[in-house]
Enzyme design. Structure first.
Site, short mmCIF file in Angstrom:
data_model
loop_
_atom_site.label_atom_id
_atom_site.label_comp_id
_atom_site.label_asym_id
_atom_site.label_seq_id
_atom_site.Cartn_x
_atom_site.Cartn_y
_atom_site.Cartn_z
N HIS A 156 69.03 52.38 22.85
CA HIS A 156 69.09 51.34 21.82
C HIS A 156 68.05 50.25 22.11
CE1 HIS A 156 73.60 52.40 21.48
NE2 HIS A 156 73.03 52.82 20.37
N LYS A 208 84.56 55.14 13.98
CA LYS A 208 84.38 55.58 15.36
C LYS A 208 85.66 55.31 16.14
CE LYS A 208 79.42 55.44 15.78
NZ LYS A 208 78.28 55.01 16.58
N ARG A 210 67.46 60.66 17.39
CA ARG A 210 67.30 61.52 18.57
C ARG A 210 67.02 62.96 18.20
NH1 ARG A 210 73.06 60.12 20.80
NH2 ARG A 210 73.29 60.31 18.56
N SER A 268 76.08 56.51 23.24
CA SER A 268 77.09 55.56 23.71
C SER A 268 78.37 56.27 24.14
CB SER A 268 77.41 54.53 22.62
OG SER A 268 76.32 53.67 22.42
#
Length: 163
Positions: free
Chosen positions: A17, A41, A91, A129
């Site tokens: 990040h 999430k 990514r 994360s």
């Protein structure tokens, strides 16, 4: 003034990040980091306020970067802050597909908004994360994954929580 937005749930902010934020800061006069609670999430480790504190510590050395919490639509946040660009890191092809769809949605809300997708730097492509949260939970070394400035904060926050 050229202003951009970098956003995420940052649970926690990783070196990946921070790499995207630093690269955006080199391209724009002002970068706002929008820390967004993401209700979809699950298994979040940090509160929104803790995430903001971690992001602020991670970007403290970047004079043209500020961070804020914002629970609303990212497109509205961008317009409220005078930004016409949202910068997102990708990514892989899955990230690209998701971010491409979001870019179209954001332009539908505010047609002047562009989305700039930055490919992840090779050394950060493999982590997320959620992977870092596992490293934290199992008390693994964090130096490869988190900005050095936040590691003591992360340890303190998780020890208080009983992780």
């Amino acid at each position: 003034m050229r202003t951009a937005i970098c956003s995420g749930s940052f649970d926690p902010i990783t070196l990946g990040h921070l790499d995207v934020i630093r690269r955006a800061a080199a391209c724009f006069d002002k970068v706002w980091v929008c820390v967004s609670p993401n209700a979809e999430k699950k298994n979040q480790l940090f509160t929104p306020e803790q995430k903001l504190r971690l992001v602020q510590a991670a970007v403290a050395d970047l004079p043209n970067v500020e961070a804020e919490l914002f629970p609303g639509l990212l497109a509205d946040y961008a317009v409220d802050h005078g930004a016409n660009v949202i910068v997102r890191g990708v990514r892989n092809a899955t990230d690209f597909d998701v971010e491409y769809q979001m870019a179209i949605i954001n332009r539908g809300i505010h047609p002047q908004l562009e989305t700039m997708l930055l490919p992840a730097s090779a050394e950060y492509q493999h982590f997320s994360s959620s992977m870092v949260r596992e490293m934290i939970r199992y008390h693994q070394p964090l130096e490869k994954y988190l900005p050095a400035s936040i590691i003591p904060l992360v340890r303190d926050m998780t020890e208080r929580k009983g992780e």
